[in-house]
Design a protein around this motif. Structure first.
Motif, short mmCIF file in Angstrom:
data_model
loop_
_atom_site.label_atom_id
_atom_site.label_comp_id
_atom_site.label_asym_id
_atom_site.label_seq_id
_atom_site.Cartn_x
_atom_site.Cartn_y
_atom_site.Cartn_z
N ALA A 117 1.25 -1.02 0.16
CA ALA A 117 -0.11 0.62 0.07
C ALA A 117 0.79 0.97 -0.04
N ILE A 120 2.06 2.00 -3.32
CA ILE A 120 0.44 2.58 -4.52
C ILE A 120 0.57 4.10 -4.41
N VAL A 146 -3.52 -4.56 -8.61
CA VAL A 146 -4.22 -4.32 -7.43
C VAL A 146 -5.23 -3.75 -7.76
N TYR A 147 -6.34 -3.85 -7.73
CA TYR A 147 -7.65 -2.77 -7.86
C TYR A 147 -7.89 -2.87 -6.54
N MET A 148 -8.66 -1.02 -6.56
CA MET A 148 -8.71 -0.83 -5.17
C MET A 148 -10.42 -0.37 -5.65
N HIS A 152 -8.86 2.85 0.95
CA HIS A 152 -9.18 2.23 2.49
C HIS A 152 -9.32 0.22 1.81
N GLU A 153 -8.76 0.36 0.45
CA GLU A 153 -10.05 -1.51 -0.38
C GLU A 153 -8.61 -0.76 -1.28
N TYR A 154 -8.06 -2.87 -0.96
CA TYR A 154 -7.22 -3.21 -2.52
C TYR A 154 -7.15 -4.91 -2.49
N GLN A 155 -7.44 -5.55 -3.69
CA GLN A 155 -7.81 -6.28 -4.02
C GLN A 155 -6.52 -6.95 -5.61
N PHE A 337 -1.57 -8.67 0.35
CA PHE A 337 -3.87 -8.26 -0.21
C PHE A 337 -4.20 -9.32 -0.68
#
Ligand SMILES: [Zn+2]
Lengths: 345, 242
Positions: A117, A120, A146-148, A152-155, A337
């Motif tokens: 993070a 990023i 990483v898809y956000m 505050h949301e990381y996938q 993540f």
């Protein structure tokens, strides 16, 4: 006018000891970085026990220098942020222990930060983030998409199945006699050569978003060994250009596939390998051509490598979202993540 | 003088708060595999029990090694960061001396603390109480084969007691102790941070906290190999600020 929030941030996940003071998540008041590269160059790569020993030599120096340079005291701080993974456990532990100690001594909240993070958020220093967004993270230890969907949301939607891109650079660098870290030299040579070897592009045509660089690495090494056996001398610039072209092709094409599948407003390019000019140029070109409406934010060259400024920027977001760690915070070397499994159609 | 003493050199984690010559509170855990998780919560808990604020202490005393590399780094990082950030004094004491201090002052007896350092080797030193009942180092702490240590003790020509955890690894070497050497029961091999604090109160604090590092007593394997390949290479600064 809201009150300024200052975060004291720690980073020690690999071979850089770094402490920074970040204001409101976007302004770098100080960013002290002590790098151990010259030490590990003796061994051709990072030696974990040596790295831990260097971190402990430097950690307190970095703390007071960061505060002095920012001209702030502990009373001015809103919290202490620290990388707790992923990374080398012995290295992480020095930053985690020091950060916990400072937080305890001054009754400050402790904010845990995922190193990725942090990478990023190095891009946050060049512009505002707009969600949903996608990040291509390329470094010595990691290569992932990483898809956000929101802040505050990381996938993770795609990652390397074997070597990280930076790792592959170091390995082929060794074959060409380039010391670790090889990325910069290979990048420079690549600019003076041409893709004459046409190495394989791994998984380019598959639908998934995962990367693989081991096939490329093997092809490269075989090419060099076969030439050696024939007593033939290969052009190092062309070798570098061919290798880099293959890496860049895979990274760019997977990123474009990801953008086909996920509708986002922004693409972030970050991580140590994001400093690579070949990759930057290629993404600039592809984005202008295929996704002109998606804004690309590239982490500034200065903050592509490991540093605490980026940890402070990500830590500020965690701080706003209420992330707090207890004094029992431990290093998590394999921190990652969550992986978003694609929906079957 | 209010002192916080920390020892995580090996499996036991021990923390004590000591004021002058009085023990205020102490915790020793011997079931901990990961010191990182327990050190600060234990310190925090002890301060709360005693009613101290972090700022109240005058000095941090730490067992600075030898021992487990990760263990001594946790203790030293905590101690040096705390001393630096609170602008307090820092004192480092040999982790072997901490073990030696488990024995009462007996004139003319050598105390030999040791720790298993794997492959038949130990970390060990030779200590003795002086006339003022203070422990003095007779032979400096070092990394050596257990057999060598026994020879070293014999050379001193005095009665000696070994203090340490006799592991199977050391026992397997089948060495017999010389006549005047006695191995103390394992119960003597636990560090007391109360006595660590008492010893630390009498020592001069370190001048440059930033430069304070553990006494590993051993280079890393990578550095030893590198030195072999580069004989005569001068030490230099391998870390630089960028
Ligand atoms: Zn990194």
């Amino acid at each position: 006018m809201t009150e300024d929030k200052l975060i004291l941030a720690f980073e020690s996940s690999c071979d850089e000891t770094s402490v920074a003071v970040i204001k409101n998540g976007t302004e770098i008041l100080s960013n002290i970085v002590a790098t151990q590269i010259a030490s590990h160059q003796r061994f051709g790569g990072v030696v974990p026990e040596v790295a831990s020993r260097h971190h402990i030599e430097w950690v307190t120096r970095c703390i007071h220098e960061a505060l002095d340079e920012a001209q702030v005291s502990y009373d001015d701080l809103a919290g202490v942020a620290v990388t707790y993974g992923p990374g080398l456990v012995g290295s992480l532990l020095i930053g985690v222990t020091a950060a916990k100690t400072v937080a305890w001594a001054h009754h400050l909240p402790l904010i845990p930060v995922n190193h990725m993070a942090g990478h990023i958020y190095a891009a946050r220093f060049v512009g505002d983030f707009v969600f949903p967004q996608m990040a291509l993270l390329v470094s010595g230890g990691h290569t992932e998409l990483v898809y956000m969907p929101k802040e505050h949301e990381y996938q993770i939607i795609g990652e390397t199945r074997d070597d990280a891109a930076g790792e592959a650079y170091d390995k082929i660098g060794r074959v060409m006699g380039v010391n670790y870290p090889a990325g910069k030299t290979v990048d420079e040579w690549a600019h003076q050569g041409k893709d004459t070897f046409h190495f394989p592009r791994a998984m380019e045509n598959e639908d998934n978003l995962d990367f693989s660089f081991s096939g490329l690495k093997s092809a490269f090494i075989n090419t060099c060994h076969n030439a050696d056996q024939r007593g033939e001398k290969l052009n190092k610039n062309d070798l570098a250009a061919s290798f880099q072209q293959s890496v860049v092709d895979v990274l760019a094409e997977k990123t474009m596939t990801a953008l086909d599948q996920y509708s986002v407003k922004q693409l972030i390019l970050a991580g140590g390998v994001a400093a690579n000019h070949g990759l930057r140029d290629r993404l600039n070109h592809d984005m202008a051509r295929y996704y002109p409406q998606v804004k690309m934010l590239q982490a500034p060259l200065k903050y592509c490598g490991d540093n605490a400024a980026m940890i402070g920027a990500a830590g500020y977001i965690n701080y706003l979202h209420g992330d707090r760690a207890g004094l029992d915070l431990n290093a998590v070397p394999g921190l990652s993540f969550p992986r978003l499994t694609p929906v079957e159609e | 003088m209010k002192v916080l003493a920390i020892d995580t050199s090996n499996q036991p984690m021990s923390i004590a708060l000591v004021e002058d010559d009085t023990l205020k509170a102490t915790t020793t855990l011997n079931t901990v595999l990961n010191h990182s998780i327990y050190v600060l919560p234990t310190i925090d808990n002890l301060f709360k029990r005693v009613g101290w604020e972090p700022q109240d202490i005058d000095r941090v005393v730490v067992a600075k090694g030898p021992g487990s590399y990760t263990g001594i780094r946790i203790a030293v990082t905590t101690a040096k960061t705390l001393a630096m950030t609170l602008k307090k004094e820092l004192v480092g004491v040999s982790s072997l001396q901490v073990l030696a201090s488990n024995l009462p002052p007996v004139a003319d007896q050598l105390i030999v603390p040791f720790m298993d350092a794997r492959r038949g080797n130990v970390f060990a030193g030779i200590y003795q109480y002086d006339g003022d009942q203070q422990l003095q180092s007779v032979v400096k702490d070092q990394h050596l084969a257990f057999a060598e240590l026994l020879q070293l003790i014999e050379q001193q020509g005095k009665a000696a007691v070994l203090v340490g955890k006799m592991t199977k690894r050391i026992q397997r070497q089948g060495l017999t102790l010389p006549d005047q050497v006695e191995l103390l029961p394992a119960s003597y091999a636990f560090p007391s941070t109360y006595r660590l604090a008492l010893m630390g109160e009498k020592l001069a604090p370190v001048k440059q906290i930033d430069n304070f590092v553990p006494d590993y007593l051993r280079l890393t394997q990578a550095e030893r190999d590198w030195q072999k390949q580069h004989p005569g290479a001068k030490p230099q600064n391998y870390v630089e600020e960028v």
